[in-house]
Design a protein around this motif. Sequence first.
Motif, mmCIF file in Angstrom:
data_model
loop_
_atom_site.group_PDB
_atom_site.id
_atom_site.type_symbol
_atom_site.label_atom_id
_atom_site.label_comp_id
_atom_site.label_asym_id
_atom_site.label_seq_id
_atom_site.Cartn_x
_atom_site.Cartn_y
_atom_site.Cartn_z
ATOM 1 N N LEU A 206 55.913 42.827 68.026
ATOM 2 C CA LEU A 206 57.297 42.071 67.883
ATOM 3 C C LEU A 206 57.152 41.086 66.785
ATOM 4 O O LEU A 206 56.590 40.426 66.962
ATOM 5 N N ASP A 207 58.621 40.925 66.832
ATOM 6 C CA ASP A 207 58.814 39.562 65.699
ATOM 7 C C ASP A 207 58.724 37.972 66.304
ATOM 8 O O ASP A 207 59.144 38.556 67.630
ATOM 9 N N GLY A 208 57.895 37.689 65.611
ATOM 10 C CA GLY A 208 57.412 36.278 65.507
ATOM 11 C C GLY A 208 56.166 35.416 66.562
ATOM 12 O O GLY A 208 55.942 35.168 67.364
ATOM 13 N N THR A 209 55.586 37.296 66.810
ATOM 14 C CA THR A 209 54.704 37.205 67.836
ATOM 15 C C THR A 209 53.422 36.264 68.148
ATOM 16 O O THR A 209 52.934 37.015 66.058
ATOM 17 N N VAL A 210 51.917 36.225 67.418
ATOM 18 C CA VAL A 210 51.493 35.535 66.818
ATOM 19 C C VAL A 210 50.057 36.196 67.529
ATOM 20 O O VAL A 210 49.798 36.463 69.094
ATOM 21 N N SER A 225 42.716 32.644 61.242
ATOM 22 C CA SER A 225 42.455 33.384 62.249
ATOM 23 C C SER A 225 43.481 33.874 63.005
ATOM 24 O O SER A 225 43.537 34.751 63.781
ATOM 25 N N LYS A 226 44.763 32.836 63.118
ATOM 26 C CA LYS A 226 46.161 33.482 63.696
ATOM 27 C C LYS A 226 46.383 33.244 62.589
ATOM 28 O O LYS A 226 46.904 32.789 61.492
ATOM 29 N N VAL A 227 48.045 34.659 63.271
ATOM 30 C CA VAL A 227 48.782 34.657 62.444
ATOM 31 C C VAL A 227 49.724 35.355 62.921
ATOM 32 O O VAL A 227 50.047 36.237 64.438
ATOM 33 N N THR A 228 51.183 35.380 62.884
ATOM 34 C CA THR A 228 52.449 35.730 62.929
ATOM 35 C C THR A 228 53.142 36.874 62.318
ATOM 36 O O THR A 228 53.478 36.437 61.028
ATOM 37 N N CYS A 229 53.617 37.418 62.760
ATOM 38 C CA CYS A 229 54.338 39.414 62.740
ATOM 39 C C CYS A 229 55.700 37.773 62.281
ATOM 40 O O CYS A 229 56.346 37.371 63.042
ATOM 41 N N ASP A 230 55.571 38.221 60.714
ATOM 42 C CA ASP A 230 57.543 38.468 60.308
ATOM 43 C C ASP A 230 57.516 38.780 59.000
ATOM 44 O O ASP A 230 57.586 39.173 58.935
ATOM 45 N N THR A 231 59.208 39.146 60.359
ATOM 46 C CA THR A 231 58.781 41.476 58.809
ATOM 47 C C THR A 231 59.952 40.328 58.224
ATOM 48 O O THR A 231 61.052 41.090 56.809
ATOM 49 N N ASP A 232 60.435 39.153 57.872
ATOM 50 C CA ASP A 232 61.696 38.626 56.779
ATOM 51 C C ASP A 232 60.797 38.216 55.401
ATOM 52 O O ASP A 232 60.754 37.400 53.951
ATOM 53 N N VAL A 233 58.739 38.185 55.113
ATOM 54 C CA VAL A 233 58.390 38.069 54.478
ATOM 55 C C VAL A 233 57.709 38.697 53.884
ATOM 56 O O VAL A 233 57.574 40.108 54.828
ATOM 57 N N TYR A 234 57.276 39.077 52.757
ATOM 58 C CA TYR A 234 56.771 40.345 52.330
ATOM 59 C C TYR A 234 55.501 41.277 52.777
ATOM 60 O O TYR A 234 55.614 42.448 53.548
ATOM 61 N N GLU A 235 54.981 40.378 53.261
ATOM 62 C CA GLU A 235 53.582 41.403 53.951
ATOM 63 C C GLU A 235 53.332 41.198 55.193
ATOM 64 O O GLU A 235 52.753 41.952 56.305
ATOM 65 N N ASP A 236 54.909 41.000 55.580
ATOM 66 C CA ASP A 236 54.984 41.502 57.486
ATOM 67 C C ASP A 236 54.176 39.630 58.025
ATOM 68 O O ASP A 236 54.423 40.305 59.498
ATOM 69 N N GLN A 238 53.138 35.618 58.737
ATOM 70 C CA GLN A 238 53.286 34.530 58.098
ATOM 71 C C GLN A 238 51.314 33.839 57.871
ATOM 72 O O GLN A 238 51.112 34.178 59.037
ATOM 73 N N TYR A 239 51.120 33.087 57.754
ATOM 74 C CA TYR A 239 49.825 32.600 57.988
ATOM 75 C C TYR A 239 49.572 31.234 57.482
ATOM 76 O O TYR A 239 50.151 31.448 55.637
ATOM 77 N N SER A 240 48.198 30.370 56.873
ATOM 78 C CA SER A 240 48.371 29.509 56.186
ATOM 79 C C SER A 240 47.399 29.474 55.392
ATOM 80 O O SER A 240 47.746 28.745 53.715
ATOM 81 N N THR A 241 46.546 29.960 55.056
ATOM 82 C CA THR A 241 45.730 31.370 53.971
ATOM 83 C C THR A 241 45.674 32.742 54.529
ATOM 84 O O THR A 241 45.317 33.055 55.709
ATOM 85 N N LYS A 242 45.359 32.905 53.029
ATOM 86 C CA LYS A 242 45.625 35.042 53.663
ATOM 87 C C LYS A 242 43.823 35.252 54.191
ATOM 88 O O LYS A 242 42.824 34.787 53.790
ATOM 89 N N PRO A 243 43.695 36.078 55.104
ATOM 90 C CA PRO A 243 42.365 35.992 56.038
ATOM 91 C C PRO A 243 41.752 37.296 54.786
ATOM 92 O O PRO A 243 42.185 38.037 54.561
#
Length: 245
Positions: A206-210, A225-236, A238-243
């Motif tokens: 679900l949205d918001g899950t790490v 190494s950790k990303v957050t599900c966010d369906t409000d952005v293009y790749e779905d 959020q992250y600090s640096t693309k894995p």
Amino acid sequence: MWKRFYIDVYKIQQSTKPSCFRVLVVLLLLVHTKGSDWIKVTARNEDVWFDLENNPMQILTDSAVGSGDQLWVRFYPETGGATGGGFWIDFTDPVEYGIGYCTNYGYRINVNDVALPEGDVRVWTISLTSTTSTLFAVECNGVQMFEFEFPNGTNSNCQNMWSGAIIKRVHFRSNASDWYRAKPTDCSELPKNWNYVLAPSTLPVLDGTVLQVSCPVGYANMGSSKVTCDTDVYEDFQYSTKPSC
């Protein structure tokens, strides 16, 4: 697939002006990295069946501020030709927003106190609620740009045009709207351009899950190494640096 893609791009580069080639590569990359839930807008001013009042719509744009592009969408009921309203975004500098068809004229929305998210690739989420009162809202990459409640708004004429029908059809009438989808409630897969990155077995989430992502044995993750599900952005996500492995 990627080998063939690079070969085709190389051939195009040999016969294309540099500025045109850069734009073409951006468009090709969007096509090759887009998830399967995005639907391409193939025609303008034609019916796209969409239950906007029960499913927020997301529209993907890659227009730069100052480009002069326009995102213009009109809404219609299930039958008949009478419009149920509309809205536009002008990619001028600064960007301008407006509500259309307020008793046959438009109404500009002042969003001077809201900063437009950076980057040219943006996901616009539009929602319409008319169960008790007509409320229209627009977000960009999860940031609410404006919310307009027609009965209590500064321009009450808009309610006459917007409140008379349940929206079931959408027309895309401009050049900035290339892809659309119903806003998803979860993340079902990792982006296709995250080279060799392994998804956890917990997908979909679900949205918001790490999530903790990893690489195959022998490969190092050069990004987050950790990303957050966010369906409000293009790749779905959020992250600090693309894995990337």
